[in-house]
Scaffold this motif. Structure first.
Motif, short mmCIF file in Angstrom:
data_model
loop_
_atom_site.label_atom_id
_atom_site.label_comp_id
_atom_site.label_asym_id
_atom_site.label_seq_id
_atom_site.Cartn_x
_atom_site.Cartn_y
_atom_site.Cartn_z
N ARG A 92 0.83 -1.21 0.00
CA ARG A 92 0.00 0.00 0.00
C ARG A 92 0.87 1.26 0.00
N SER A 93 2.02 1.19 0.66
CA SER A 93 2.87 2.38 0.78
C SER A 93 3.44 2.83 -0.56
N SER A 94 3.21 2.05 -1.63
CA SER A 94 3.65 2.51 -2.95
C SER A 94 3.01 3.86 -3.27
N ARG A 121 -9.52 1.10 2.33
CA ARG A 121 -8.47 2.06 2.66
C ARG A 121 -8.33 3.01 1.49
N PRO A 122 -9.19 4.03 1.44
CA PRO A 122 -9.19 4.92 0.29
C PRO A 122 -7.95 5.83 0.27
N VAL A 123 -7.73 6.46 -0.88
CA VAL A 123 -6.61 7.42 -0.97
C VAL A 123 -7.14 8.80 -1.36
N LEU A 125 -7.92 11.38 0.37
CA LEU A 125 -7.29 12.54 1.02
C LEU A 125 -5.92 12.83 0.43
N HIS A 126 -5.22 11.77 0.00
CA HIS A 126 -3.94 11.97 -0.68
C HIS A 126 -4.21 12.79 -1.95
N LEU A 127 -5.23 12.33 -2.70
CA LEU A 127 -5.48 12.94 -4.02
C LEU A 127 -6.02 14.36 -3.90
N CYS A 160 -9.63 14.04 7.91
CA CYS A 160 -9.23 13.29 9.11
C CYS A 160 -7.70 13.18 9.07
N PRO A 161 -7.08 13.03 10.25
CA PRO A 161 -5.61 13.08 10.29
C PRO A 161 -4.98 11.79 9.76
N SER A 162 -5.02 11.62 8.44
CA SER A 162 -4.45 10.42 7.81
C SER A 162 -2.92 10.52 7.79
N ARG A 187 -0.29 13.20 13.71
CA ARG A 187 0.78 13.61 14.64
C ARG A 187 1.70 12.45 15.02
N GLU A 188 1.65 11.35 14.26
CA GLU A 188 2.46 10.17 14.57
C GLU A 188 3.95 10.53 14.58
N PRO A 189 4.74 9.91 15.48
CA PRO A 189 6.17 10.24 15.56
C PRO A 189 6.93 9.94 14.26
N PRO A 303 -2.57 2.62 19.53
CA PRO A 303 -2.38 2.39 18.08
C PRO A 303 -3.20 1.22 17.54
N THR A 304 -3.82 1.44 16.41
CA THR A 304 -4.57 0.37 15.74
C THR A 304 -3.65 -0.81 15.42
N ASP A 305 -2.36 -0.53 15.19
CA ASP A 305 -1.43 -1.61 14.84
C ASP A 305 -1.08 -2.51 16.03
N LEU A 306 -1.57 -2.16 17.23
CA LEU A 306 -1.38 -3.06 18.39
C LEU A 306 -2.72 -3.63 18.89
C1 UD1 Z 1 -0.55 4.22 8.43
C2 UD1 Z 1 0.38 3.10 8.83
C3 UD1 Z 1 -0.42 1.92 9.36
C4 UD1 Z 1 -1.35 2.37 10.48
C5 UD1 Z 1 -2.17 3.58 10.07
C6 UD1 Z 1 -2.97 4.19 11.21
C7 UD1 Z 1 2.26 3.38 7.33
C8 UD1 Z 1 3.08 2.83 6.23
N1 UD1 Z 1 1.15 2.69 7.68
O1 UD1 Z 1 -1.40 3.70 7.40
O2 UD1 Z 1 0.49 0.94 9.83
O3 UD1 Z 1 -2.23 1.31 10.80
O4 UD1 Z 1 -1.30 4.63 9.55
O5 UD1 Z 1 -2.14 4.54 12.26
O6 UD1 Z 1 2.63 4.38 7.93
N2 UD1 Z 1 -8.35 7.47 5.06
C9 UD1 Z 1 -9.27 8.00 4.18
N3 UD1 Z 1 -8.80 8.56 3.01
C10 UD1 Z 1 -7.47 8.62 2.72
C11 UD1 Z 1 -6.55 8.09 3.64
C12 UD1 Z 1 -7.03 7.52 4.80
O7 UD1 Z 1 -10.47 7.95 4.40
O8 UD1 Z 1 -7.11 9.17 1.66
C13 UD1 Z 1 -8.84 6.85 6.30
C14 UD1 Z 1 -8.51 5.36 6.33
O9 UD1 Z 1 -9.46 4.58 5.64
C15 UD1 Z 1 -8.49 5.06 7.80
C16 UD1 Z 1 -7.95 6.35 8.41
O10 UD1 Z 1 -8.11 7.36 7.40
O11 UD1 Z 1 -9.79 4.85 8.27
C17 UD1 Z 1 -6.50 6.29 8.83
O12 UD1 Z 1 -5.72 5.89 7.74
P1 UD1 Z 1 -4.22 6.41 7.52
O13 UD1 Z 1 -3.81 7.21 8.71
O14 UD1 Z 1 -4.16 7.08 6.20
O15 UD1 Z 1 -3.42 5.06 7.48
P2 UD1 Z 1 -2.23 4.69 6.48
O16 UD1 Z 1 -1.42 5.89 6.19
O17 UD1 Z 1 -2.78 3.88 5.38
#
Ligand code: UD1
Length: 418
Positions: A92-94, A121-123, A125-127, A160-162, A187-189, A303-306
């Protein structure tokens, strides 16, 4: 695909050195595309997500090299702006490469990214952030096509703070004309770590770690060496393992501040924890007591990752717990596997209701994503009897030398080919 064979019941003792953070190394490797000078990532973790990112950089024409524990990237010869479907699906990180490719070449084409199957896991917000910097975006046959005639700094408010969107926008804005301000930034480290790396190669970024990040675009960037921060999720996984199995361990390389939300919970569970400089000491002798509720939140929350590893722990605590996943949908896929090991968990929507039991039984279970897979390994380590955890390639994405590190703490775990 490999599997783990685990004979549970051993207590864990000893020291474990924490790897550099996957979530820091991946965006930093993507950032190497911004410059035509050499970038050296010191002490990169031996995980398959990092290998996938290095493969993608190679596909873009970058020269990449593993030098001992370091990864060296020379993007001076990068000549391709397209990431094909197979590679984008692997990682996904690509998507982090969109920002740097656009900043450097003014265009990028990338297939919709893959990664762990933990829900939508939409993108978007990136776009939308990149659009605010002047990027034209089209979508065709599952590809995202981006181009621009010069990036222009702007103010961007994230819905949202993605984490990923914050980093991608930072990476593009470094090459924009003028100032970009990201509001409601994550605000992740690891974002602070990316800022440190970028400033080290000549960027002008400030505010990472807070909700507002400012980036002044620069014309050229240099190269340099950088050691990413330690992996708070790996450290947390080992601490939860020791809490579940009992014993006494020390993690080395990370400050307790970075995972204080976890440490608070583990103390409530009955663990003794001390943290000094970059070491965290955990011991657990008495029976585990349940925490009432665990809710995943953006940093500095839990963290969701834990989440999966913590749910596994709740399964063997005295009493009941509620674990709520607020970030991702379908991040409870590992629960039916835990139940095969004797856990008593019911999932309703985003919450898992856990009724603690005496312990796990050994069983054959299947890892279906990275952190869920780790949770199954922890359950097997704490279980009575023998377990097999299948499909460990999911776990290899984020944990380097996992079984070696666990064995060094006294666990009985071996990898075997299926
Ligand atoms: C990163 C981490 C991942 C971690 C996550 C949340 C990396 C490589 N991965 O993933 O391990 O689980 O943060 O701490 O750093 N969202 C949208 N639109 C977007 C982007 C995100 O709606 O364009 C939503 C996602 O669906 C999710 C939330 O935002 O519900 C958080 O996602 P995000 O913080 O973007 O996670 P990642 O960057 O994918």
């Amino acid at each position: 695909m490999d599997k783990y064979i685990i004979n549970g019941g051993n207590r864990l003792f000893g020291r474990v050195k924490v790897q550099t953070a996957k979530n820091s190394v991946l965006p930093i490797l993507a950032a190497a595309v911004l410059t035509d000078k050499e970038v050296r990532v010191l002490g990169a973790p031996r995980i398959s997500d990092v290998k996938s990112m290095v493969n993608i950089l190679g596909c873009l024409g970058c020269a990449t090299e593993y030098d001992g524990e370091d990864i060296v990237v020379d993007a001076s010869c990068a000549d391709c702006c397209e990431i094909p479907r197979a590679l984008a699906h692997e990682l996904r990180s690509s998507v982090f490469l969109l920002g740097p490719l656009i900043a450097r070449f003014g265009r990028a084409k990338i297939a919709y990214p893959g990664g762990c199957d933990i829900g939508l896991r939409p993108v978007d917000l990136h776009l939308s952030g990149l659009k605010r910097l002047g990027v034209r975006i089209r979508e065709k046959n599952g590809y995202i096509l981006c181009d621009c005639k010069g990036l222009k700094g702007n103010e961007i408010m994230l819905d949202c703070p993605s984490v990923g969107a914050t980093e991608n926008i930072m990476l593009a804005a470094v090459g924009a004309d003028g100032e970009t301000i990201i509001k409601n930034a994550a605000r992740e480290p690891e974002i602070e770590d990316l800022q440190k790396f970028l400033n080290g190669i000549g960027a002008e970024v400030s505010g990472a770690g807070s909700g507002t990040i400012r980036i002044n675009g620069v014309k050229t960037l240099g190269g340099g060496a950088f050691r990413p921060m330690a992996d708070r999720i790996e450290a947390g996984t080992f601490l939860i393992a020791a809490a579940m199995c009992g014993g006494e361990i020390v993690t080395e390389g990370i400050s307790g501040e970075n995972i204080s939300s976890l440490l608070h919970k583990l103390r409530e569970n009955g663990c003794k924890i001390r943290s000094k400089n970059d070491k965290i000491f955990l011991s657990r002798e008495d029976a585990l007591v349940s925490v009432k509720s665990v809710e995943t939140q953006p940093y500095p929350g839990f963290p969701t990752d834990l989440q999966a590893q913590m749910t596994a722990l709740c399964c063997i605590c005295r009493g009941q717990s509620m674990v709520t996943e607020n970030l991702f949908e379908t991040r409870f896929k590992y629960v039916p596997e835990l139940c095969k090991m004797g856990a008593d968990v019911t999932v309703a929507g985003r919450t898992a209701f856990v009724r603690g039991r005496e312990g796990f039984n050994g069983a054959t279970v299947v890892a279906c994503d990275l952190r869920g897979g780790a949770a199954l390994v922890l359950a097997a380590l704490a279980a009575n009897g023998r377990s097999e955890v299948l499909d460990v390639s999911h776990i290899d994405r984020g944990y380097g030398m996992f079984e070696y590190k666990l064995r060094s703490l006294g666990a009985d775990i071996v990898r075997a080919a299926v």
